[in-house]
Design an enzyme around this catalytic site. Structure first.
Site: not given
Length: 388
Positions: A128, A147, A154, A158, A204, A380
């Site tokens: 995306e 972005c 990724c 996290c 990523g 985000c």
């Protein structure tokens, strides 16, 4: 207020003791070895472009001509390039302009000024990108920012990030990265605007795909016909803190803006929130960022997601301010965006405001990020590339 914070700290300790025992994904630095797409024009440096064109039986000057079409006019289909010989167009299409990104769907919000696009790559992998338009206001001209993703998924694991929880599928090629930007520039032109900023804050960890990231940065910075001719200052590369790669990037001389996803000022908490901290501690990450700032003369950004009862305590604000006061850095606070299945949420506004006040009291500049695209899972930490 003191009583509120004391109660909050007790609650934080209880909640965090439960969360830290959740099953954690492993860190993955080396992407699975899956087939990259066929060679694309954007994969090639100057001499390689010339060689590729001559291999197709065309004179060398056609390389610059193709560059003006792709980087200058955002055209990616030689069959529409009328200044190419008709008999060569299909050959150039097949040899240098394979289809890299196929749009699956686009979603818009914020009165049409934020657009998230889901792309299918040649092997069915999904990624995306998010395009955001910020209107002009007194003292500041209009900005159009994209972005982009540097990996599919990724590997940094996290726990508060939907992308990290989805795991790493593969690295993107240089051209797959660049083509996201070219597509954004094309849309910006349709909006009668101009793409002004590129942030590597999509899917990523950019520095984990270093060998393809750096050529992509060159394609964005170099002027047409070699690239898009964007300002170095308008490019931001985000990282969770891959210390050796930060050092390498400093030596490239690209001078793009560095953003460090810190999210906690103390190693105990950051070990869990940002698992790469078990490899490189807070002090090492900040030292690497300081070296980058010294080399480039550019202030770096500290990204800090505000998570209710986890990292938003006043003593952590004071610790963050102490750490950054002597540094060429500013803090970018990010209200945590909701992700599917997560029980975590954003800090209350009054907690956020107190955090800002305390960090600024140390002389450290702070901004609070605009939560663009939250309604379409485009903000985000929300990118998960769920297929249709």
């Amino acid at each position: 207020m003191a009583g509120f914070w004391d109660t909050g700290r007790v609650l934080s300790d209880i909640l965090w003791s439960e969360r830290r025992h959740m099953t954690a994904l492993p860190l993955v630095f080396d992407a699975p070895r899956r087939g990259l797409p066929p060679r694309h024009f954007a994969d090639l440096a100057a001499q390689e472009r010339t060689a590729a064109v001559t291999e197709l039986g065309l004179p060398a000057f056609r390389a610059d001509q193709l560059g003006r079409h792709y980087y200058g006019r955002y055209e990616n289909d030689p069959r529409t390039m009328t200044d190419l010989p008709a008999e060569a167009r299909d050959r150039v299409k097949e040899g240098l302009f394979p289809d890299l990104l196929t749009e699956v769907r686009s979603l818009s919000t914020d009165v049409g000024t934020t657009r998230k696009t889901l792309w299918r790559l040649h092997d069915g992998t999904l990624v995306e990108s998010v395009l955001m338009r910020y209107p002009a206001r007194p003292g500041r001209s209009e900005r159009i920012t994209v972005c982009v993703s540097s990996q599919a998924g990724c590997g940094m694991a996290c726990p508060f990030c939907a992308t990290g929880q989805g795991g790493l599928k593969r690295n993107l090629s240089t051209a797959e990265i660049v083509d996201q930007v070219v597509a954004a520039a094309r849309t910006a032109a349709e909006w009668r605007g101009r793409l002004s900023n590129v942030v590597f804050m999509g899917m990523g960890e950019p520095l984990a795909n270093y060998t393809r990231l750096v050529p992509a940065l060159h394609r964005l910075i170099d002027p047409a016909p070699a690239g898009l001719g964007l300002s170095r200052r308008s490019l931001t590369v985000s990282t969770v803190g891959l210390v050796p790669a930060i050092g390498r990037l400093a030596e490239e001389g690209l001078d793009v803006t560095l953003a460090v996803s810190l999210h906690a000022p103390d190693d105990e908490l950051r070990d869990t929130l940002v698992p790469v901290n078990t490899r490189w501690k807070v002090a090492e990450v900040l030292a690497a960022a300081d070296s980058y700032a010294a080399r480039t003369g550019r202030r770096y950004s500290i990204e800090y997601a505000m998570i209710r009862g986890v990292n938003d305590q006043p003593w952590r604000a004071d610790l963050l301010g102490d750490l950054l006061a002597p540094r060429l850095a500013h803090v970018n606070l990010i209200p945590l965006n909701p992700t599917p299945g997560s029980k975590w949420d954003a800090s209350p506004k009054r907690v956020e405001q107190e955090f800002v006040r305390r960090v600024e009291a140390h002389g450290v500049p702070v901004t609070v990020r605009d939560t663009r695209g939250r309604e379409i899972d485009g903000a985000c930490g929300q990118l998960a590339a769920n297929g249709a």
